[in-house]
Design an enzyme around this catalytic site. Structure first.
Site, PDB file in Angstrom:
ATOM      1  N   LEU A 171     146.570  79.524  43.030  1.00 31.30           N
ATOM      2  CA  LEU A 171     147.641  80.064  43.863  1.00 31.30           C
ATOM      3  C   LEU A 171     148.941  79.482  43.329  1.00 31.30           C
ATOM      4  O   LEU A 171     148.994  78.302  42.972  1.00 31.30           O
ATOM      5  CB  LEU A 171     147.488  79.636  45.325  1.00 31.30           C
ATOM      6  N   ASP A 172     149.981  80.287  43.288  1.00 24.99           N
ATOM      7  CA  ASP A 172     151.293  79.791  42.878  1.00 24.99           C
ATOM      8  C   ASP A 172     151.754  78.712  43.851  1.00 24.99           C
ATOM      9  O   ASP A 172     151.323  78.669  45.007  1.00 24.99           O
ATOM     10  CB  ASP A 172     152.320  80.926  42.887  1.00 24.99           C
ATOM     11  N   ALA A 173     152.663  77.871  43.411  1.00 26.42           N
ATOM     12  CA  ALA A 173     153.188  76.808  44.274  1.00 26.42           C
ATOM     13  C   ALA A 173     153.793  77.380  45.549  1.00 26.42           C
ATOM     14  O   ALA A 173     153.657  76.792  46.626  1.00 26.42           O
ATOM     15  CB  ALA A 173     154.229  75.980  43.524  1.00 26.42           C
TER      16      ALA A 173
END
Length: 183
Positions: free
Chosen positions: A40-42
């Site tokens: 998951l992206d930050a």
């Protein structure tokens, strides 16, 4: 074989190696030899599965296995039936065309936690919630899909992967739980 469910908080890097300015998974888990099955992206929150088993990691994350991934998406604006239809059908994003998916307008779930920091609010522009279920997961795909139909993503939360969900395994951001791997 270990299988860990983690509710990844906003602004946390989906890696165990140190990052110069952000927290990483190592700040929440101290379990040797586990790795995320997918990322998951930050700036995205929610469910991450981690395992110490390479075959299980591949079964969870490889596109050939088509594990359904469920996302709650807070968007700027209000979706119309035509926009939801456009999101559900294959959508040309320039470098690739998405597969058909499920896209529904929903109410914000009662069990959802507040984000820290909160999303920006604009008095004149309403926000809405969508549930999007994909069987693929390209880089920033959900954000790109909502932007392509004129509904920029404000908050993105993955709530389910395959048979696991934050609804059936309630975890607050940063909390984790070991579960039995599905055969």
């Amino acid at each position: 074989m270990k299988l860990i469910l983690l509710n990844k908080p906003f602004n946390v890097m989906c890696q165990f190696s140190a990052h110069p300015s952000r927290e990483t998974l190592a700040d929440y888990l101290d379990i040797p030899n586990i790795y995320p099955a997918g990322r998951l992206d930050a700036d995205s929150e929610g469910l991450i599965l981690l395992t110490d088993d390479g075959k299980l990691q591949n079964r969870i994350s490889h596109p050939d296995h088509k594990q359904a991934k469920t996302y709650l998406v807070q968007v700027e604006g209000t979706p119309t039936p035509a926009i939801l239809k456009k999101l559900s059908e294959p959508l040309d994003l320039g470098d690739f065309t998405t597969q058909a998916c499920i896209a529904k307008h929903i109410q914000m779930p009662d069990w959802l936690w507040d984000r820290d920091p909160p999303i920006r609010q604009r008095a004149n522009i309403p926000t809405s919630w969508l549930c999007i279920i994909l069987s693929e997961g390209k880089n920033r795909q959900v954000r790109r899909m909502t932007a392509a139909v004129g509904l920029p993503t404000l908050r993105l939360i993955r709530t389910g992967i395959g048979g696991f969900s934050l609804e059936s395994h309630p975890l607050m951001p940063g909390e984790w739980q070991e579960v039995e791997a599905q055969k």
